[in-house]
Design an enzyme around this catalytic site. Structure first.
Site, PDB file in Angstrom:
ATOM      1  N   LYS A 119       0.858  -1.198   0.000  1.00  0.00           N
ATOM      2  CA  LYS A 119       0.000   0.000   0.000  1.00  0.00           C
ATOM      3  C   LYS A 119       0.884   1.235   0.000  1.00  0.00           C
ATOM      4  O   LYS A 119       2.066   1.179   0.382  1.00  0.00           O
ATOM      5  CB  LYS A 119      -0.908   0.046   1.238  1.00  0.00           C
ATOM      6  N   GLY A 178       9.571  -2.995   7.035  1.00  0.00           N
ATOM      7  CA  GLY A 178       9.679  -1.728   7.749  1.00  0.00           C
ATOM      8  C   GLY A 178       9.884  -0.580   6.790  1.00  0.00           C
ATOM      9  O   GLY A 178      10.566   0.391   7.093  1.00  0.00           O
ATOM     10  N   GLY A 179       9.254  -0.671   5.624  1.00  0.00           N
ATOM     11  CA  GLY A 179       9.497   0.338   4.590  1.00  0.00           C
ATOM     12  C   GLY A 179       8.366   1.328   4.414  1.00  0.00           C
ATOM     13  O   GLY A 179       8.462   2.229   3.587  1.00  0.00           O
ATOM     14  N   GLY A 195       3.699  -1.402   4.140  1.00  0.00           N
ATOM     15  CA  GLY A 195       2.721  -2.240   4.816  1.00  0.00           C
ATOM     16  C   GLY A 195       2.861  -3.742   4.630  1.00  0.00           C
ATOM     17  O   GLY A 195       1.888  -4.480   4.822  1.00  0.00           O
ATOM     18  N   SER A 209       1.648  -6.004   7.594  1.00  0.00           N
ATOM     19  CA  SER A 209       0.196  -5.889   7.782  1.00  0.00           C
ATOM     20  C   SER A 209      -0.532  -6.589   6.644  1.00  0.00           C
ATOM     21  O   SER A 209      -1.554  -7.250   6.851  1.00  0.00           O
ATOM     22  CB  SER A 209      -0.228  -4.416   7.783  1.00  0.00           C
ATOM     23  N   ASP A 220      -2.722  -1.095  10.396  1.00  0.00           N
ATOM     24  CA  ASP A 220      -3.013  -1.124   8.956  1.00  0.00           C
ATOM     25  C   ASP A 220      -3.639  -2.434   8.479  1.00  0.00           C
ATOM     26  O   ASP A 220      -3.967  -2.562   7.296  1.00  0.00           O
ATOM     27  CB  ASP A 220      -1.721  -0.901   8.152  1.00  0.00           C
TER      28      ASP A 220
HETATM   29  C1  LIG Z   1       1.670   5.251  10.070  1.00  0.00           C
HETATM   30  C2  LIG Z   1       1.236   4.071   9.228  1.00  0.00           C
HETATM   31  O1  LIG Z   1       2.310   3.554   8.467  1.00  0.00           O
HETATM   32  C3  LIG Z   1       0.152   4.510   8.248  1.00  0.00           C
HETATM   33  O2  LIG Z   1      -0.081   3.551   7.295  1.00  0.00           O
HETATM   34  C4  LIG Z   1       0.716   2.962  10.093  1.00  0.00           C
HETATM   35  O3  LIG Z   1      -0.469   3.349  10.765  1.00  0.00           O
HETATM   36  C5  LIG Z   1       1.710   2.379  11.037  1.00  0.00           C
HETATM   37  O4  LIG Z   1       1.254   1.075  11.294  1.00  0.00           O
HETATM   38  P1  LIG Z   1       2.212  -0.082  11.837  1.00  0.00           P
HETATM   39  O5  LIG Z   1       3.561  -0.033  11.186  1.00  0.00           O
HETATM   40  O6  LIG Z   1       1.395  -1.333  11.769  1.00  0.00           O
HETATM   41  O7  LIG Z   1       2.438   0.407  13.278  1.00  0.00           O
HETATM   42  P2  LIG Z   1       2.033  -0.266  14.647  1.00  0.00           P
HETATM   43  O8  LIG Z   1       2.815  -1.519  14.808  1.00  0.00           O
HETATM   44  O9  LIG Z   1       0.539  -0.287  14.767  1.00  0.00           O
HETATM   45  O10 LIG Z   1       2.636   0.857  15.627  1.00  0.00           O
HETATM   46  C6  LIG Z   1       4.006   1.033  15.887  1.00  0.00           C
HETATM   47  C7  LIG Z   1       4.156   2.173  16.887  1.00  0.00           C
HETATM   48  O11 LIG Z   1       3.927   3.434  16.224  1.00  0.00           O
HETATM   49  C8  LIG Z   1       3.158   4.314  17.033  1.00  0.00           C
HETATM   50  N1  LIG Z   1       1.905   4.657  16.343  1.00  0.00           N
HETATM   51  C9  LIG Z   1       1.442   3.893  15.312  1.00  0.00           C
HETATM   52  C10 LIG Z   1       0.279   4.228  14.642  1.00  0.00           C
HETATM   53  C11 LIG Z   1      -0.424   5.377  15.068  1.00  0.00           C
HETATM   54  N2  LIG Z   1      -1.560   5.746  14.470  1.00  0.00           N
HETATM   55  N3  LIG Z   1       0.033   6.123  16.101  1.00  0.00           N
HETATM   56  C12 LIG Z   1       1.196   5.785  16.728  1.00  0.00           C
HETATM   57  O12 LIG Z   1       1.608   6.479  17.651  1.00  0.00           O
HETATM   58  C13 LIG Z   1       2.938   3.593  18.333  1.00  0.00           C
HETATM   59  O13 LIG Z   1       3.957   4.006  19.227  1.00  0.00           O
HETATM   60  C14 LIG Z   1       3.151   2.124  17.996  1.00  0.00           C
HETATM   61  O14 LIG Z   1       3.631   1.407  19.083  1.00  0.00           O
HETATM   62  N1  LIG Z   2       5.376 -11.349   7.780  1.00  0.00           N
HETATM   63  C1  LIG Z   2       6.048 -10.222   8.060  1.00  0.00           C
HETATM   64  N2  LIG Z   2       6.494  -9.438   7.068  1.00  0.00           N
HETATM   65  C2  LIG Z   2       7.166  -8.295   7.331  1.00  0.00           C
HETATM   66  N3  LIG Z   2       7.440  -7.853   8.557  1.00  0.00           N
HETATM   67  C3  LIG Z   2       7.024  -8.588   9.595  1.00  0.00           C
HETATM   68  C4  LIG Z   2       6.309  -9.791   9.393  1.00  0.00           C
HETATM   69  N4  LIG Z   2       6.021 -10.292  10.594  1.00  0.00           N
HETATM   70  C5  LIG Z   2       6.524  -9.428  11.491  1.00  0.00           C
HETATM   71  N5  LIG Z   2       7.144  -8.414  10.920  1.00  0.00           N
HETATM   72  C6  LIG Z   2       7.791  -7.276  11.626  1.00  0.00           C
HETATM   73  O1  LIG Z   2       7.016  -6.096  11.416  1.00  0.00           O
HETATM   74  C7  LIG Z   2       7.848  -4.976  11.103  1.00  0.00           C
HETATM   75  C8  LIG Z   2       7.087  -3.986  10.226  1.00  0.00           C
HETATM   76  O2  LIG Z   2       6.795  -4.614   9.029  1.00  0.00           O
HETATM   77  P1  LIG Z   2       6.018  -3.943   7.811  1.00  0.00           P
HETATM   78  O3  LIG Z   2       6.594  -4.516   6.571  1.00  0.00           O
HETATM   79  O4  LIG Z   2       4.540  -4.057   7.997  1.00  0.00           O
HETATM   80  O5  LIG Z   2       6.421  -2.424   8.002  1.00  0.00           O
HETATM   81  P2  LIG Z   2       6.011  -1.182   7.216  1.00  0.00           P
HETATM   82  O6  LIG Z   2       6.101  -1.426   5.750  1.00  0.00           O
HETATM   83  O7  LIG Z   2       6.791  -0.061   7.816  1.00  0.00           O
HETATM   84  O8  LIG Z   2       4.487  -1.010   7.544  1.00  0.00           O
HETATM   85  P3  LIG Z   2       3.660   0.285   7.864  1.00  0.00           P
HETATM   86  O9  LIG Z   2       3.473   1.030   6.599  1.00  0.00           O
HETATM   87  O10 LIG Z   2       2.400  -0.354   8.352  1.00  0.00           O
HETATM   88  O11 LIG Z   2       4.453   1.041   8.882  1.00  0.00           O
HETATM   89  C9  LIG Z   2       9.070  -5.602  10.441  1.00  0.00           C
HETATM   90  O12 LIG Z   2      10.194  -4.795  10.601  1.00  0.00           O
HETATM   91  C10 LIG Z   2       9.203  -6.952  11.135  1.00  0.00           C
HETATM   92  O13 LIG Z   2      10.018  -6.837  12.293  1.00  0.00           O
END
Ligand SMILES: C[C@](O)(CO)[C@H](O)COP(=O)(O)OP(=O)(O)OC[C@H]1O[C@@H](n2ccc(N)nc2=O)[C@H](O)[C@@H]1O
Ligand SMILES: Nc1ncnc2c1ncn2[C@@H]1O[C@H](COP(=O)(O)OP(=O)(O)OP(=O)(O)O)[C@@H](O)[C@H]1O
Length: 284
Positions: free
Chosen positions: A12, A97-98, A101, A104, A137
């Protein structure tokens, strides 16, 4: 031989992202526009008669019990008292972690796919509710329609932004979502606006300035990309994206990117590729 089924787990983008307040529990209230991409991971599933959940691929730095795939499968099993299990193979293409998503999306694909394969009969709405406990997400990926999201991402309004072509690039740096949300300089009081007002303005991401100030890799890449097309951060980074009207224009810039930078070209999708494949017709 047991039959093996394959499911897309798309990326996404946050086409815009504004932070409107901080809640008492530390989470931030957002106004953000999500659109899916026709690029992502693939997940293959074989159902098993015993309840074990087996992941055949190990993700670096992610113990199996913390893998969102494993956690999503276990949660669905528990919530529905299902006695079946699964063997799951992940083909990872999305940077972890990019901000695209990937984790998610993996969780959502597992919830939707296993609900079908195990015949556990939950609605997309029920699966989205389960998914929210795995990450903010997850519901958007379960519901499967491009959406304007409010709250922490759980209040969704279906939306139809133009399905542009995007060049997504991953600067060579890892950014913690939690750290960005804790940063003292993050703007947290952007006034709430109606969707129609937001759709008629230039789009931005409230996390971008803090991220650019602290990660020169992101700053440099955005400075380069913006020469070619409107470009922004997605989520809390580290990925950045530029939008184009055609695939050719996006590929042309892709060909000029610095060699060490990973990236891909993809088209925006207002219905998730997962739901397209399964002929699910998501609606709000
Ligand atoms: C910001 C977005 O990337 C938008 O798509 C997402 O909502 C982030 O979603 P995500 O990576 O799944 O993050 P989560 O694992 O839910 O949250 C990680 C940490 O970011 C902070 N967090 C996240 C989402 C949010 N709306 N407010 C926050 O303050 C919280 O400290 C949380 O502990
Ligand atoms: N199946 C999985 N794929 C990717 N990451 C995973 C998975 N399971 C757990 N994780 C953990 O979740 C963290 C965040 O992963 P994700 O790829 O959703 O991050 P993101 O792209 O930053 O998402 P967002 O946009 O929601 O912040 C990773 O750094 C990893 O430690």
């Amino acid at each position: 031989m047991t039959e093996r089924f394959s499911f897309p787990s798309p990326a996404k983008l946050n086409l815009f992202l504004y932070i409107t307040s901080k809640r008492a529990d530390g989470y931030h209230e957002l106004q953000t526009l999500f659109q899916f991409l026709d690029f992502g991971d693939d997940i293959e599933i074989e159902i098993s008669q015993d309840p074990e959940i087996v992941l055949t691929e190990i993700l670096e730095n992610v113990p199996v019990e913390q893998n969102l795939i494993y956690r999503a499968a276990k949660l669905l099993q528990q919530q529905t008292a299902c006695s079946l299990g699964a063997k799951i193979r992940l083909t990872k293409r999305l940077p972890m972690g990019g901000g695209v998503g990937g984790g998610s999306s993996n969780a959502a694909t597992i919830l939707v796919a296993l609900n079908q394969l195990w015949q556990t009969g939950l609605s997309l709405e029920q699966l989205a509710e389960i998914g929210l406990s795995l990450g903010a997400d997850v519901p958007i990926f379960v519901r499967g329609f491009a959406a304007f999201a409010e709250g922490v991402g759980e209040k969704l309004t279906q939306c139809n932004p133009v399905e542009k072509w995007y060049l997504v690039l991953k600067p060579d740096v890892s950014i913690s979502t939690a750290l960005i949300f804790q940063h003292p300089d993050l703007p947290r009081n952007t006034p709430k606006r109606s969707l129609s007002e937001l759709l008629s303005t230039n789009w931005a991401n409230d996390c971008e300035k803090v991220v650019r100030d602290h990660y020169s890799e992101v700053d440099d890449l955005l400075a380069w990309l913006v020469q070619y097309a409107p470009s922004r951060l997605t989520g809390t980074g580290a990925c950045v994206f530029a939008e184009f009207d055609s695939k050719e224009e996006a590929l042309n810039v892709f060909d000029q990117k610095p060699k060490h930078i990973q990236g891909f070209v993809a088209k925006g999708q207002n219905i998730s590729p997962l739901h397209q494949k399964l002929n699910l017709f998501p609606n709000a």
